[in-house]
Write a protein that holds these residues in place. Structure first.
Motif, PDB file in Angstrom:
ATOM      1  N   GLU A  39      24.167 -31.662  12.013  1.00  0.00           N
ATOM      2  CA  GLU A  39      25.021 -31.466  13.191  1.00  0.00           C
ATOM      3  C   GLU A  39      26.415 -32.043  12.965  1.00  0.00           C
ATOM      4  O   GLU A  39      27.408 -31.503  13.479  1.00  0.00           O
ATOM      5  CB  GLU A  39      24.383 -32.112  14.410  1.00  0.00           C
ATOM      6  CG  GLU A  39      23.268 -31.286  15.028  1.00  0.00           C
ATOM      7  CD  GLU A  39      22.803 -31.862  16.344  1.00  0.00           C
ATOM      8  OE1 GLU A  39      23.359 -31.471  17.385  1.00  0.00           O
ATOM      9  OE2 GLU A  39      21.884 -32.700  16.316  1.00  0.00           O
ATOM     10  N   ALA A  44      29.738 -26.075  15.148  1.00  0.00           N
ATOM     11  CA  ALA A  44      28.814 -25.694  16.217  1.00  0.00           C
ATOM     12  C   ALA A  44      28.530 -24.199  16.255  1.00  0.00           C
ATOM     13  O   ALA A  44      27.403 -23.788  16.534  1.00  0.00           O
ATOM     14  CB  ALA A  44      29.366 -26.159  17.563  1.00  0.00           C
ATOM     15  N   ARG A  45      29.498 -23.366  16.000  1.00  0.00           N
ATOM     16  CA  ARG A  45      29.290 -21.922  16.121  1.00  0.00           C
ATOM     17  C   ARG A  45      29.127 -21.232  14.768  1.00  0.00           C
ATOM     18  O   ARG A  45      29.266 -20.008  14.654  1.00  0.00           O
ATOM     19  CB  ARG A  45      30.442 -21.292  16.915  1.00  0.00           C
ATOM     20  CG  ARG A  45      30.483 -21.782  18.359  1.00  0.00           C
ATOM     21  CD  ARG A  45      31.442 -20.974  19.205  1.00  0.00           C
ATOM     22  NE  ARG A  45      31.407 -21.417  20.601  1.00  0.00           N
ATOM     23  CZ  ARG A  45      30.537 -20.986  21.500  1.00  0.00           C
ATOM     24  NH1 ARG A  45      29.630 -20.097  21.142  1.00  0.00           N
ATOM     25  NH2 ARG A  45      30.562 -21.437  22.744  1.00  0.00           N
ATOM     26  N   ALA A  46      28.799 -21.999  13.748  1.00  0.00           N
ATOM     27  CA  ALA A  46      28.651 -21.434  12.409  1.00  0.00           C
ATOM     28  C   ALA A  46      27.448 -20.500  12.317  1.00  0.00           C
ATOM     29  O   ALA A  46      26.468 -20.649  13.041  1.00  0.00           O
ATOM     30  CB  ALA A  46      28.503 -22.557  11.389  1.00  0.00           C
ATOM     31  N   ARG A  47      27.540 -19.547  11.421  1.00  0.00           N
ATOM     32  CA  ARG A  47      26.397 -18.714  11.046  1.00  0.00           C
ATOM     33  C   ARG A  47      25.639 -19.451   9.947  1.00  0.00           C
ATOM     34  O   ARG A  47      26.203 -19.738   8.891  1.00  0.00           O
ATOM     35  CB  ARG A  47      26.867 -17.344  10.556  1.00  0.00           C
ATOM     36  CG  ARG A  47      27.673 -16.574  11.590  1.00  0.00           C
ATOM     37  CD  ARG A  47      28.407 -15.411  10.950  1.00  0.00           C
ATOM     38  NE  ARG A  47      27.494 -14.345  10.585  1.00  0.00           N
ATOM     39  CZ  ARG A  47      27.481 -13.745   9.380  1.00  0.00           C
ATOM     40  NH1 ARG A  47      28.315 -14.133   8.428  1.00  0.00           N
ATOM     41  NH2 ARG A  47      26.650 -12.754   9.142  1.00  0.00           N
ATOM     42  N   HIS A  67      21.057 -26.190  16.805  1.00  0.00           N
ATOM     43  CA  HIS A  67      22.221 -25.378  16.440  1.00  0.00           C
ATOM     44  C   HIS A  67      22.317 -24.140  17.331  1.00  0.00           C
ATOM     45  O   HIS A  67      23.419 -23.736  17.729  1.00  0.00           O
ATOM     46  CB  HIS A  67      22.143 -24.974  14.968  1.00  0.00           C
ATOM     47  CG  HIS A  67      23.373 -24.291  14.475  1.00  0.00           C
ATOM     48  ND1 HIS A  67      24.614 -24.889  14.464  1.00  0.00           N
ATOM     49  CD2 HIS A  67      23.566 -23.024  13.993  1.00  0.00           C
ATOM     50  CE1 HIS A  67      25.520 -24.048  13.985  1.00  0.00           C
ATOM     51  NE2 HIS A  67      24.916 -22.910  13.706  1.00  0.00           N
ATOM     52  N   ARG A  69      21.364 -23.990  20.401  1.00  0.00           N
ATOM     53  CA  ARG A  69      21.861 -24.466  21.705  1.00  0.00           C
ATOM     54  C   ARG A  69      23.360 -24.713  21.673  1.00  0.00           C
ATOM     55  O   ARG A  69      24.022 -24.653  22.708  1.00  0.00           O
ATOM     56  CB  ARG A  69      21.132 -25.758  22.095  1.00  0.00           C
ATOM     57  CG  ARG A  69      19.645 -25.593  22.350  1.00  0.00           C
ATOM     58  CD  ARG A  69      19.087 -26.829  23.028  1.00  0.00           C
ATOM     59  NE  ARG A  69      17.642 -26.853  23.009  1.00  0.00           N
ATOM     60  CZ  ARG A  69      16.896 -27.755  22.379  1.00  0.00           C
ATOM     61  NH1 ARG A  69      17.477 -28.734  21.711  1.00  0.00           N
ATOM     62  NH2 ARG A  69      15.585 -27.695  22.423  1.00  0.00           N
ATOM     63  N   ARG A  70      23.904 -25.002  20.476  1.00  0.00           N
ATOM     64  CA  ARG A  70      25.341 -25.225  20.341  1.00  0.00           C
ATOM     65  C   ARG A  70      26.121 -23.914  20.283  1.00  0.00           C
ATOM     66  O   ARG A  70      27.354 -23.934  20.152  1.00  0.00           O
ATOM     67  CB  ARG A  70      25.637 -26.026  19.073  1.00  0.00           C
ATOM     68  CG  ARG A  70      24.991 -27.391  19.014  1.00  0.00           C
ATOM     69  CD  ARG A  70      25.593 -28.241  17.899  1.00  0.00           C
ATOM     70  NE  ARG A  70      25.498 -27.617  16.587  1.00  0.00           N
ATOM     71  CZ  ARG A  70      26.127 -28.075  15.496  1.00  0.00           C
ATOM     72  NH1 ARG A  70      26.921 -29.127  15.584  1.00  0.00           N
ATOM     73  NH2 ARG A  70      25.973 -27.473  14.338  1.00  0.00           N
ATOM     74  N   GLY A  71      25.417 -22.782  20.304  1.00  0.00           N
ATOM     75  CA  GLY A  71      26.087 -21.495  20.233  1.00  0.00           C
ATOM     76  C   GLY A  71      26.159 -20.908  18.844  1.00  0.00           C
ATOM     77  O   GLY A  71      26.846 -19.899  18.624  1.00  0.00           O
ATOM     78  N   GLY A  72      25.445 -21.507  17.888  1.00  0.00           N
ATOM     79  CA  GLY A  72      25.438 -20.988  16.526  1.00  0.00           C
ATOM     80  C   GLY A  72      24.431 -19.871  16.337  1.00  0.00           C
ATOM     81  O   GLY A  72      23.622 -19.586  17.212  1.00  0.00           O
ATOM     82  N   GLN A  73      24.503 -19.241  15.174  1.00  0.00           N
ATOM     83  CA  GLN A  73      23.561 -18.190  14.804  1.00  0.00           C
ATOM     84  C   GLN A  73      22.708 -18.696  13.646  1.00  0.00           C
ATOM     85  O   GLN A  73      23.199 -19.401  12.756  1.00  0.00           O
ATOM     86  CB  GLN A  73      24.288 -16.911  14.379  1.00  0.00           C
ATOM     87  CG  GLN A  73      23.343 -15.767  13.974  1.00  0.00           C
ATOM     88  CD  GLN A  73      24.084 -14.563  13.434  1.00  0.00           C
ATOM     89  OE1 GLN A  73      25.300 -14.577  13.275  1.00  0.00           O
ATOM     90  NE2 GLN A  73      23.350 -13.496  13.132  1.00  0.00           N
ATOM     91  N   SER A  91      17.695 -12.380  11.911  1.00  0.00           N
ATOM     92  CA  SER A  91      18.240 -13.267  12.938  1.00  0.00           C
ATOM     93  C   SER A  91      17.091 -13.925  13.699  1.00  0.00           C
ATOM     94  O   SER A  91      16.098 -13.273  14.041  1.00  0.00           O
ATOM     95  CB  SER A  91      19.130 -12.468  13.881  1.00  0.00           C
ATOM     96  OG  SER A  91      19.754 -13.316  14.825  1.00  0.00           O
TER      97      SER A  91
END
Length: 203
Positions: A39, A44-47, A67, A69-73, A91
């Motif tokens: 983390e 946070a928004r990394a793939r 991750h 929950r942080r908006g990542g993929q 995915s």
């Protein structure tokens, strides 16, 4: 079997034996610590392309759940049913269905899959690789199937290597001095190694 293959087999056996002695509490502590380290270093928004751990592999699932929950993929690998086995990527969400591979001791995601080259064509990717050990030159000792070595050879042939940052995930005692295990030309070199104690950049 060649001398190099025998030496790799012996190194794998030693590490697997040591991993099997970790108790449940220590494995959970390491998983939580890994999550905090990742983390800190993964945006946070990394793939993120990662893995579902086999028995005794470092557990990145706590991080993957956070991750999301942080908006990542998050993408996870599946072994494609091809004449030469290769990895494809699906995915993943925390409630996604998985299935047991019919031969290999691993769980796989269910759903639409892409090749790594197709995934990278959509933009940069942070990859967390399972490994048995990494040396301080960045060489990775895998389980012996060659899946990641072949996949990265294809990525380099497509001139997409700069699109992926490859970090191996191991225990702190599995970061070894250069020369601790044999290295062959096809063996994957990673950019960094992650342990419960922190991240160490190698290239």
């Amino acid at each position: 079997m060649s001398e190099i293959a025998e030496a790799k087999k012996a190194a794998r056996a030693r590490i697997r034996s040591a991993r099997s002695t970790l108790d449940v509490a220590e494995s959970a502590r390491r998983a939580d610590a890994l999550g905090r380290v990742l983390e800190e270093h993964v945006p946070a928004r990394a793939r993120v392309a990662a893995y579902l751990p086999m028995a005794h592999e470092p557990d990145v699932r706590p991080f993957l759940t956070r991750h999301l929950r942080r908006g990542g993929q998050v993408l996870l690998p599946r072994v494609a049913d091809d004449p030469v086995p290769r990895l494809e990527w699906v995915s993943w969400a925390a409630q996604s269905e998985t299935r047991r591979h019919p031969v290999l001791p691993l769980d796989e995601p269910v759903g639409h899959a892409q090749t790594l080259s197709d995934v990278l064509a959509e933009g940069p990717l942070q990859m967390l690789l399972p490994a048995l050990a990494v040396d301080t030159s960045g060489h990775r000792l895998g389980q012996g199937g060659g899946y990641y070595d072949r996949m990265f050879a294809e990525v380099e042939a497509a001139d997409l290597r700069e699109q992926v940052s490859a970090w191996a995930v191991v225990g702190p005692e599995e970061v070894l001095p250069a020369g601790s295990f044999p290295v062959e030309p096809h063996d994957l070199a990673v950019d960094a190694v992650v342990t419960p104690e922190g991240l160490r950049r190698l290239r």
